[in-house]
Design an enzyme around this catalytic site. Structure first.
Site, short mmCIF file in Angstrom:
data_model
loop_
_atom_site.label_atom_id
_atom_site.label_comp_id
_atom_site.label_asym_id
_atom_site.label_seq_id
_atom_site.Cartn_x
_atom_site.Cartn_y
_atom_site.Cartn_z
N HIS A 31 0.85 -1.19 0.00
CA HIS A 31 0.00 0.00 0.00
C HIS A 31 0.89 1.25 0.00
CE1 HIS A 31 -2.95 2.99 1.09
NE2 HIS A 31 -3.89 2.11 0.79
N GLU B 84 -3.97 1.68 -7.27
CA GLU B 84 -4.40 2.75 -6.39
C GLU B 84 -3.54 3.99 -6.64
OE1 GLU B 84 -6.66 1.31 -2.79
OE2 GLU B 84 -4.58 1.28 -2.20
N GLY C 137 -11.98 5.06 2.74
CA GLY C 137 -12.91 5.90 3.50
C GLY C 137 -14.35 5.41 3.52
C1 PEP Z 1 -6.89 3.10 0.15
O1 PEP Z 1 -6.09 3.83 0.70
O2 PEP Z 1 -6.68 1.88 0.03
C2 PEP Z 1 -8.13 3.68 -0.39
C3 PEP Z 1 -8.71 3.07 -1.36
O3 PEP Z 1 -8.57 4.85 0.22
P1 PEP Z 1 -9.83 5.76 -0.16
O4 PEP Z 1 -10.93 4.85 -0.67
O5 PEP Z 1 -10.20 6.45 1.10
O6 PEP Z 1 -9.37 6.70 -1.24
#
Ligand code: PEP
Length: 256
Positions: A97, A174, A239
């Site tokens: 991550h 991500e 979130g």
């Molecule tokens: C994450 O950090 O894995 C993530 C998907 O965060 P968010 O959905 O809050 O952007």
């Protein structure tokens, strides 16, 4: 087709919330299914596992947000090994991550150790990759993402040399600039990276079942558009996974 939904609670929640949210999820058949994976904070995984084990008709899966770079048992104060996670009934482990790559300076060597430990314990890694804002705007994102994918080549080498069977791997795209910002890439951008991941995996890990996820500001409002993208196998939700009713909406969309 039912798609995968991973909840990443990060360092959030307390015992009350775990109990309440699990009760809510278990009553909701679209959430309580094989393809929903809850990455809860480590101190609550035991409680969650006990609760799930003592309830009937549970399909939900648990993930750890991390595993130690060290394997098995030993003098590593504060660490939790993949071996221990496996014993706790954990099926998946998030590795790579961006918050750990950046805030905890986890580099290739650490990630490779973690990936191999998870594979040796027969759990399924959820490997995250993502470019920062600069790489996106400079157009070098494909290079960044490919180099993050190349970390997996060491895993491939290790499992081949040691006769370890890695049956399945989840890869989450991500983009760092999308995490927690409410900004998501265009669907074309998401599809482009998804294809890049699938092509890489097809080339280097042809025998492993690969599922690809998108993560970054996935919400009850945008989940359908993202999950409707061809060839995307699911979403990783930060979130919005902390709001049980929003998370249920995302799981609803994913189970159609
Ligand atoms: C994450 O950090 O894995 C993530 C998907 O965060 P968010 O959905 O809050 O952007």
């Amino acid at each position: 087709v039912s798609k995968i939904v991973v909840a990443n609670w990060k360092m959030n929640g307390d015992i009350n919330k775990i109990v309440q949210d699990l009760d809510y999820f278990l009553k909701h058949p679209q959430v309580n299914r094989e393809n929903t994976i809850l990455a809860l904070p480590l101190p609550f995984l035991g409680l969650a596992n006990t609760k799930l084990n003592t309830t009937q008709d549970v399909h939900l899966k648990l993930a750890s947000q991390d595993a130690s770079r060290f394997n098995g048992f030993g003098a590593y104060t504060g660490e939790t090994s993949a071996t221990m996670l496996k014993e706790m009934g954990i099926s998946y482990v998030i590795i790579g991550h961006s918050e750990r790559r950046n805030a905890l300076a986890e580099g290739d060597d650490v990630l490779i150790s973690k990936l191999t430990n998870v594979a040796m314990s027969e759990m399924i890694p959820i490997y995250c990759i993502g470019e920062d804002k600069e790489a996106r705007s400079l157009g070098s994102y494909k290079k960044v993402l490919t180099s993050q994918l190349e970390t997996l080549l060491k895993l491939v080498e290790f499992i081949e040399d040691n006769n370890i069977r890695l049956r399945r791997l989840l890869v989450a795209y991500e983009p760092i600039w999308s995490i927690g910002t409410g900004v998501i890439p265009t669907l074309e951008n998401i599809i482009e990276v998804n294809l890049l991941i699938k092509a890489f995996m097809q080339k280097y890990l042809p025998r492993v079942k690969i599922d690809t996820l998108y993560g970054g500001s996935v919400s009850a409002a945008n989940a359908k558009d993202i999950l409707d993208c061809a060839d995307i196998d699911g979403v990783l939700v930060g979130g919005a996974s902390l709001i049980a009713s929003d998370f249920a909406v995302i799981c609803d969309v994913a189970s159609i």
